[in-house]
Design a protein around this motif. Structure first.
Motif, PDB file in Angstrom:
ATOM      1  N   GLY A 215     -83.327 -26.166 100.951  1.00 48.81           N
ATOM      2  CA  GLY A 215     -82.628 -25.256 101.614  1.00 48.81           C
ATOM      3  C   GLY A 215     -82.123 -25.794 103.034  1.00 48.81           C
ATOM      4  O   GLY A 215     -81.974 -27.125 103.101  1.00 48.81           O
ATOM      5  N   ARG A 216     -81.609 -24.992 103.758  1.00 48.45           N
ATOM      6  CA  ARG A 216     -81.129 -25.293 105.050  1.00 48.45           C
ATOM      7  C   ARG A 216     -82.234 -25.912 105.750  1.00 48.45           C
ATOM      8  O   ARG A 216     -83.168 -25.654 105.787  1.00 48.45           O
ATOM      9  N   LEU A 217     -81.512 -26.634 106.866  1.00 44.59           N
ATOM     10  CA  LEU A 217     -82.649 -27.227 107.767  1.00 44.59           C
ATOM     11  C   LEU A 217     -83.470 -28.005 107.371  1.00 44.59           C
ATOM     12  O   LEU A 217     -84.826 -28.128 107.784  1.00 44.59           O
ATOM     13  N   GLY A 218     -83.367 -28.787 106.172  1.00 46.55           N
ATOM     14  CA  GLY A 218     -84.482 -29.531 105.552  1.00 46.55           C
ATOM     15  C   GLY A 218     -85.503 -28.982 104.971  1.00 46.55           C
ATOM     16  O   GLY A 218     -86.626 -29.463 104.599  1.00 46.55           O
ATOM     17  N   ARG A 219     -85.746 -27.359 104.885  1.00 44.96           N
ATOM     18  CA  ARG A 219     -86.706 -26.718 104.376  1.00 44.96           C
ATOM     19  C   ARG A 219     -86.689 -26.801 102.648  1.00 44.96           C
ATOM     20  O   ARG A 219     -85.522 -27.212 102.143  1.00 44.96           O
TER      21      ARG A 219
END
Ligand code: BTN
Length: 279
Positions: A66-70
């Motif tokens: 996911g975004r932001l390393g998620r």
């Protein structure tokens, strides 16, 4: 796991091809039962074939991102896919790729199922305030231009919310849950690709104002008090607008304006102050 997925439950590629109304997007594609992340496979493919419009689809992802390393959980029944794009556009416009993709997804879902869809900055698609789709766009820049972009799209389509861990269920929904019936993923995928392609043409023609206007129309959180997680801090204020570069404009409690280029909205108050939204 996906290796045992019965044929009837796998994506029917032949049907997708029959339904497809695009000129380029999805005309070439790779189908997998299980991959690490479709974005990673797509990025490897760019280096080999340089093929604009190629899609990589997988029934599940073991390391969905996911975004932001998620982490992005990708159970069977979802639409997990990545599209390779090679727009001849300046790198400064890269943030608008995710914006147009979220508008395209929101519109296609609304048209197909009559469900009210919203966008949440920067590129989530929501139904009933809950996430139905996330987008992870990864770009490679060369000589200040976009060399390629991989548009990674995850739609919670034909599975129950219970397939996801309990801690994310309150924030997440699926089409199957919303519609109380099964979802024909072939129809959904072909319609999504149609809308993504038409917004991609707008993007290539640099019709950014039209894209941003459509995005703003779907952004019902504008005019609400919000909390935004940015690099290392939480910003609290009124969501006023997105600027022409796609940054979120927030009016802080002391009246100053702040343009946020990266982060996530973590809370939206129910109370609206529409008179504060910039036109
Ligand atoms: C987010 O909301 O944080 C973005 C989620 C993006 C998920 C999609 S699923 C297909 C593609 N492959 C990935 O590993 N991620 C994207």
């Amino acid at each position: 796991m996906s290796k045992s997925l019965p044929k009837a439950e796998r994506l029917n590629i032949r049907k997708v091809k029959e339904l497809l109304q695009t000129a380029v997007l999805g005309r070439r594609g790779l189908y997998f039962r299980e991959v690490t992340s479709t974005n990673d496979i797509a990025k490897d493919l760019v280096n080999e074939s340089k093929s604009e419009g190629t899609i990589v689809f997988s029934e599940t992802q073991m390391e969905g991102r996911g975004r932001l390393g998620r982490e992005w959980l990708s159970p069977e029944g979802g639409l997990w896919f990545s599209v390779i794009l090679r727009p001849k556009v300046q790198a400064s416009h890269a943030a608008k790729l995710s914006l147009f993709a979220s508008v395209a997804v929101a519109k296609a879902i609304h048209r197909l199922y009559g469900l009210k869809t919203d966008v949440k900055w920067p590129n989530d698609v929501l139904i009933d305030g809950k996430k139905i789709c996330g987008i992870l766009t990864e770009t490679e820049i060369k000589d200040q231009k976009i060399d390629f972009a991989v548009l990674g799209i995850g739609v919670n389509a034909d599975f129950e919310v219970q397939a996801l861990p309990a801690n994310i269920r309150p924030l997440t929904t699926t089409l199957k849950h919303q519609l109380r019936r099964e979802v024909q993923r072939e129809v959904l995928l072909s319609e999504l690709l149609k809308d993504i392609e038409s917004y991609y043409h707008m993007f290539e023609k640099q019709k950014f104002n039209e894209i941003l206007e459509d995005w703003r129309r779907l952004a019902s959180f504008l005019g609400s008090d919000i909390r935004v997680q940015t690099d290392g801090e939480i910003v609290h204020g009124l969501a006023v607008n997105i600027d022409n570069e796609g940054a979120l404009v927030v009016r802080l409690e002391d009246g100053t304006m702040r343009n946020i280029t990266s982060g996530s909205i973590v809370a939206i108050s129910d109370e609206q102050h529409p008179e504060h939204v910039d036109e």
